[in-house]
Design a protein around this motif. Structure first.
Motif, PDB file in Angstrom:
ATOM      1  N   SER A 152      13.590   5.945  54.705  1.00 44.94           N
ATOM      2  CA  SER A 152      12.397   5.808  55.557  1.00 44.94           C
ATOM      3  C   SER A 152      12.070   7.079  56.347  1.00 44.94           C
ATOM      4  O   SER A 152      11.602   7.006  57.492  1.00 44.94           O
ATOM      5  CB  SER A 152      12.557   4.628  56.525  1.00 44.94           C
TER       6      SER A 152
ATOM      7  N   GLU B  70      -1.787   3.869  48.106  1.00 43.88           N
ATOM      8  CA  GLU B  70      -1.352   3.074  46.964  1.00 43.88           C
ATOM      9  C   GLU B  70      -1.250   4.057  45.805  1.00 43.88           C
ATOM     10  O   GLU B  70      -1.681   5.211  45.928  1.00 43.88           O
ATOM     11  CB  GLU B  70      -2.352   1.962  46.651  1.00 43.88           C
TER      12      GLU B  70
ATOM     13  N   GLY C 177      10.039   6.820  51.154  1.00 49.80           N
ATOM     14  CA  GLY C 177      10.004   5.442  51.605  1.00 49.80           C
ATOM     15  C   GLY C 177      11.338   4.842  51.980  1.00 49.80           C
ATOM     16  O   GLY C 177      12.373   5.522  52.090  1.00 49.80           O
ATOM     17  N   LEU C 178      11.315   3.520  52.138  1.00 47.81           N
ATOM     18  CA  LEU C 178      12.455   2.756  52.639  1.00 47.81           C
ATOM     19  C   LEU C 178      13.696   2.920  51.773  1.00 47.81           C
ATOM     20  O   LEU C 178      14.818   3.003  52.279  1.00 47.81           O
ATOM     21  CB  LEU C 178      12.066   1.274  52.735  1.00 47.81           C
TER      22      LEU C 178
ATOM     23  N   ILE D  17       7.176   2.372  46.364  1.00 52.47           N
ATOM     24  CA  ILE D  17       7.437   2.498  47.793  1.00 52.47           C
ATOM     25  C   ILE D  17       6.351   1.749  48.546  1.00 52.47           C
ATOM     26  O   ILE D  17       5.298   1.404  48.006  1.00 52.47           O
ATOM     27  CB  ILE D  17       7.499   3.970  48.255  1.00 52.47           C
ATOM     28  N   GLU D  18       6.610   1.490  49.809  1.00 49.85           N
ATOM     29  CA  GLU D  18       5.639   0.782  50.624  1.00 49.85           C
ATOM     30  C   GLU D  18       4.385   1.639  50.815  1.00 49.85           C
ATOM     31  O   GLU D  18       4.412   2.865  50.664  1.00 49.85           O
ATOM     32  CB  GLU D  18       6.248   0.398  51.972  1.00 49.85           C
ATOM     33  N   ASP D  19       3.272   0.985  51.142  1.00 47.37           N
ATOM     34  CA  ASP D  19       2.028   1.712  51.368  1.00 47.37           C
ATOM     35  C   ASP D  19       2.108   2.566  52.626  1.00 47.37           C
ATOM     36  O   ASP D  19       2.893   2.289  53.549  1.00 47.37           O
ATOM     37  CB  ASP D  19       0.857   0.729  51.506  1.00 47.37           C
TER      38      ASP D  19
END
Length: 351
Positions: free
Chosen positions: A120, A11, A115-116, A54-56
Motif C-alpha cells: 500500500s 481503473e 497497491g495493497l 489492484i484497488e482503484d
C-alpha cells in the motif's frame, strides 16, 4: 490541507492526473521526497493493463529521484536538502532473507505504486512521495564524476535490475543473449558488456529497440526475420549462450530463452511473471543442467555499484530515454509506452 498532483490509476487503461493530499511523515524512518524526475516502467503496465489487479485510485510509479524535503526522527543517513534516488523495492533489513542479503525476498516487501498486495505504498509519479525505511531505501547523489540525474534515476529499478540479472552469472568472455530489448533488456545488455561479455545478442521484434541495442555494441536479432536459436548457435560454434536473460516476463520469451542456453548455462529472469503455471521443456533443461534464477531484484544490493559505474562513465542508461514529458501528460505517456511507441519515458512533475 496541502495538495499535490499525482498520476492515479482509476481503473485499467484509465489514467488521470489528479489533485490529491500531499503526504506527511508518519513513521520515524520516513522521508518526504520532492520528486524531481520519475519514469514509467514495464512493471507499471501490469496494473495499467489489469494483469495485476489492484484497488482503484492508486498513485502509480516506482522509479523516481528527488530532493529530501523532510526527514523522520529515526533517519540517520539522509538529510533535508539531499538529492536522492529511491529503490523501487522497500525491505525491512531485519528478517531472515534480508539478513542473508536477499532484500528482494524480504518477508515484508513493499513496492511503490502497486497497491495493497505490495504494501500500500503510494507511488512516485507525483510531486511528492513518502519513502519508508529511508536509510535502506535511498541513496544520496553526488555531482562528482560523469552521469546526470537521468542516468541516476534508473539506479532504483531498471539499471540495477538489468545489472543484477547478468552480474550473478556472467564471466569475461561469455556469450550473453537477452530476450527483449525493452529498458531492462537494454540495461542488461549494457551491463553484460561492462562485465566482460565477449558478445551480447539482443532479441526483439521492434526495429527501433534493436537499433538501440546495436548502438551499445550488441548484436541485434529480429525474431520476425531470423530464428534466434539459429543466430546464437552460429555465433557460438553450436554451443548456445552461456547466459540468457528473459527481460520480457512472458511465457513465449521464456520458451525462447530455453532454446538459446547452452548445456551447463544459466537463464536469468528479471522479467515479471504473474502466471500461476507455465509450460516449459523441463526434461531438456534437466538434461542440459541449466541453472534458472528469478525473482524480485535485490535492488539495494547493486545501487552503489551502478552509481559508481555511472560516475566512471561505464554505464549511461539515460541513452534509452526516447521521450521526456510533463507529468500532466501521463495518460498519453502510458498509451505510448504500452503501444511500444516509446522505449523509455521520463515524466517531470515540475514541468
Amino acid at each position: 490541507m496541502a495538495t499535490m498532483k499525482a498520476v492515479v490509476l482509476r481503473e485499467p487503461h484509465k489514467i488521470e492526473v489528479m489533485e490529491v493530499p500531499k503526504p506527511e511523515i508518519t513513521d520515524p524512518g520516513d522521508v518526504l521526497l520532492r520528486v524531481d524526475l520519475t519514469a514509467i516502467c514495464g512493471t507499471d503496465l501490469h496494473p495499467y493493463e489489469g494483469r495485476i489487479v489492484i484497488e482503484d485510485d492508486v498513485i502509480l510509479g516506482h522509479e523516481f529521484l528527488g530532493t529530501v524535503e523532510a526527514v523522520g526522527s529515526g533517519v540517520n543517513l539522509v538529510s533535508e536538502g539531499d538529492r536522492a534516488v529511491a529503490s523501487c523495492v522497500v525491505s525491512c533489513g531485519n528478517c531472515y532473507n534480508c539478513r542473508r542479503n536477499r532484500p528482494g525476498q524480504c518477508f515484508g516487501t513493499m513496492i511503490f505504486g502497486l497497491g495493497l498486495t505490495f504494501g500500500s505504498l503510494s507511488g512516485g509519479q507525483a510531486e511528492y512521495v513518502i519513502v519508508p525505511n529511508a536509510d535502506r531505501t535511498l541513496r544520496t547523489l553526488s555531482d562528482e564524476g560523469r552521469g546526470n540525474d537521468e542516468d541516476k534515476l534508473f539506479v532504483g529499478d531498471i539499471m540495477a535490475t538489468g545489472y543484477e540479472a547478468v552480474r550473478k552469472f556472467v564471466q569475461p568472455g561469455d556469450t550473453v543473449a537477452v530476450v527483449g530489448a525493452g529498458p531492462v533488456g537494454l540495461c542488461a545488455a549494457m551491463a553484460a558488456n561492462v562485465l566482460g561479455a565477449a558478445q551480447t545478442v539482443v532479441v526483439d521484434k521492434v526495429p527501433a529497440r534493436l537499433k538501440e541495442a546495436e548502438a551499445i555494441g550488441a548484436i541485434p536479432v529480429n525474431a520476425d526475420e531470423t530464428d534466434p536459436a539459429d543466430a546464437v548457435q552460429d555465433l557460438t560454434d553450436w554451443r548456445g549462450a552461456d547466459v540468457v536473460v528473459d527481460a520480457v516476463g512472458h511465457p513465449s520469451a521464456l520458451l525462447s530463452a530455453c532454446t538459446l542456453v547452452r548445456s551447463g548455462g544459466a537463464i536469468s529472469i528479471p522479467g515479471v511473471y504473474t502466471e500461476d503455471t507455465i509450460e516449459l521443456p523441463f526434461g531438456d533443461l534437466y538434461l542440459k543442467g541449466v541453472t534458472i534464477a528469478q525473482g524480485v531484484a535485490n535492488i539495494t544490493n547493486y545501487m552503489d555499484e551502478t552509481l559508481a559505474l555511472i560516475a566512471a562513465g561505464k554505464l549511461d542508461p539515460s541513452r534509452f530515454i526516447s521521450h521526456r514529458m510533463p507529468l500532466s501528460e501521463a495518460a498519453e505517456a502510458y498509451r505510448m509506452f504500452e503501444e511500444r511507441e516509446a522505449t523509455k519515458i521520463v515524466l517531470d512533475p515540475r514541468a
